[in-house]
Write a protein that holds these residues in place. Structure first.
Motif, PDB file in Angstrom:
ATOM      1  N   ASN A   1     -67.398   1.865  -8.836  1.00 38.34           N
ATOM      2  CA  ASN A   1     -67.999   1.017  -9.885  1.00 38.34           C
ATOM      3  C   ASN A   1     -69.465   1.367 -10.099  1.00 38.34           C
ATOM      4  O   ASN A   1     -69.939   1.475 -11.235  1.00 38.34           O
TER       5      ASN A   1
ATOM      6  N   THR B   1     -65.022  -3.203 -16.610  1.00 35.05           N
ATOM      7  CA  THR B   1     -66.012  -2.200 -16.217  1.00 35.05           C
ATOM      8  C   THR B   1     -65.952  -0.992 -17.143  1.00 35.05           C
ATOM      9  O   THR B   1     -66.984  -0.516 -17.645  1.00 35.05           O
ATOM     10  N   ASP B   2     -64.746  -0.485 -17.387  1.00 35.23           N
ATOM     11  CA  ASP B   2     -64.606   0.712 -18.220  1.00 35.23           C
ATOM     12  C   ASP B   2     -65.062   0.457 -19.650  1.00 35.23           C
ATOM     13  O   ASP B   2     -65.747   1.292 -20.249  1.00 35.23           O
TER      14      ASP B   2
ATOM     15  N   ALA C   1     -68.486  -6.825 -13.823  1.00 37.45           N
ATOM     16  CA  ALA C   1     -68.065  -5.424 -13.895  1.00 37.45           C
ATOM     17  C   ALA C   1     -68.437  -4.652 -12.629  1.00 37.45           C
ATOM     18  O   ALA C   1     -67.751  -3.702 -12.244  1.00 37.45           O
TER      19      ALA C   1
ATOM     20  N   GLU D   1     -65.714  -5.679  -9.917  1.00 34.68           N
ATOM     21  CA  GLU D   1     -64.312  -5.570 -10.334  1.00 34.68           C
ATOM     22  C   GLU D   1     -63.492  -4.809  -9.283  1.00 34.68           C
ATOM     23  O   GLU D   1     -63.864  -3.716  -8.848  1.00 34.68           O
TER      24      GLU D   1
ATOM     25  N   LYS E   1     -69.782   4.613 -12.067  1.00 36.30           N
ATOM     26  CA  LYS E   1     -69.452   4.447 -13.485  1.00 36.30           C
ATOM     27  C   LYS E   1     -70.617   3.804 -14.231  1.00 36.30           C
ATOM     28  O   LYS E   1     -71.013   4.241 -15.321  1.00 36.30           O
TER      29      LYS E   1
END
Length: 296
Positions: free
Chosen positions: A287, A246-247, A266, A269, A290
């Motif tokens: 999530n 994800t990051d 993602a 996650e 983000k």
């Protein structure tokens, strides 16, 4: 009419991303495993799909899953006929969450040839599209894969994608064309250059009003797909996470100002079936936030 002006406007200019909730028979066991549902927890394919539907429903019912950050969602074909709180999922998404519903229509991938994997035949596509339009689906998504920079193979992928796209447009829906470039390809950047050229060539063959969306791997060279996003026939360019965390996916996406996310793995996650609803909603909300920030 499935292609409403409100939904079209949301896809074209809405701030946020498209959630990919379209795990199919091939990807479902892995998705369930990451969620904490072991293969021993289900005995049949029907039970497996029941488990993934429970996960999808939990996501859709979460507090942060709404049109303020999630502007669309891609569904698996079985999900189209499932219900949440007594309402069919496509209707629930739009009426209750202000999220535009899409449908995954491809039937998986052929074996690799010329460095690519074409989509398997879809003999009942017209029937599927009619059912989708009747169910309130706005658009479709269809995936093929590019593994190496092979110009002939990439042209075959794009030509097939546009052939299907025309069929989708004729049914009154908006296709998301997804020629994924494998993030592990040793010739990823070169393949993306070839893909962009092929996509531009085929986009120029579309008639006015025959609009499409593109779902592409986040490019090695940031901004590569800006010309595609600016094309008159392109509603939006969205990005797949392709196996990035994800990051990492969000960091890479943030460098491409004309792409928004359409993440699957993602998005989910860190989510676990054993979580309390409060823990689940907090993790999913993190999530979503983000991915939203990377998309705007």
């Amino acid at each position: 009419m499935s292609k409403t002006s409100d939904q079209y406007a949301q896809m074209q200019t809405g701030a946020g991303f498209i959630a990919a909730l379209d795990q199919s028979g091939g990807s479902t066991p892995k998705a369930l495993g990451l969620y904490g549902v072991d293969a021993n927890d289900y005995a049949t394919e029907e039970e497996m799909f029941d488990e993934i539907q429970k996960m999808r429903e939990r996501i859709i019912l979460a507090d942060d899953f709404n049109g303020k950050k999630v502007i669309g969602a891609i569904l698996f074909e079985r999900t189209m006929t499932e219900s949440i709180e007594g309402k069919k999922v496509p209707d629930y998404l739009w009426d209750n969450c202000n999220v535009v519903p899409f449908l995954k229509i491809d039937k998986g991938l052929e074996d690799e040839a010329d460095g690519v994997q074409l989509m398997k035949p879809m003999p009942a596509l017209d029937t599927t599209l009619q059912a989708a339009a009747k169910a309130g689906i706005f658009g479709t998504k269809e995936r093929s894969v590019v593994n190496i920079a092979n110009a002939d193979g990439i042209e075959k992928v794009v030509a097939q994608q546009f052939e299907v796209a025309r069929q989708v447009v004729a049914a009154g829906l908006v296709p998301i064309i997804e020629p994924e470039v494998n993030i592990h390809s040793e010739t990823k950047a070169q393949a993306e250059d070839m893909l962009k050229a092929a996509l531009l060539k085929h986009l120029d063959t579309l008639a006015e009003g025959d609009d499409v969306m593109l779902k592409l791997t986040i490019p090695s060279n940031a901004g590569l797909y800006d010309d595609l996003a600016d094309h008159a026939r392109v509603v939006r360019v969205v990005a797949l996470s392709g196996g990035y965390s994800t990051d990492e996916a969000c960091e890479k996406l943030g460098k491409n100002t004309k792409m928004i996310a359409s993440f699957s793995r993602a998005l989910t996650e860190g989510l676990q079936r054993a979580m309390s609803d409060a823990e689940f909603n907090t993790a999913l909300g993190s999530n979503i936030d983000k991915i939203y920030r990377a998309s705007i």
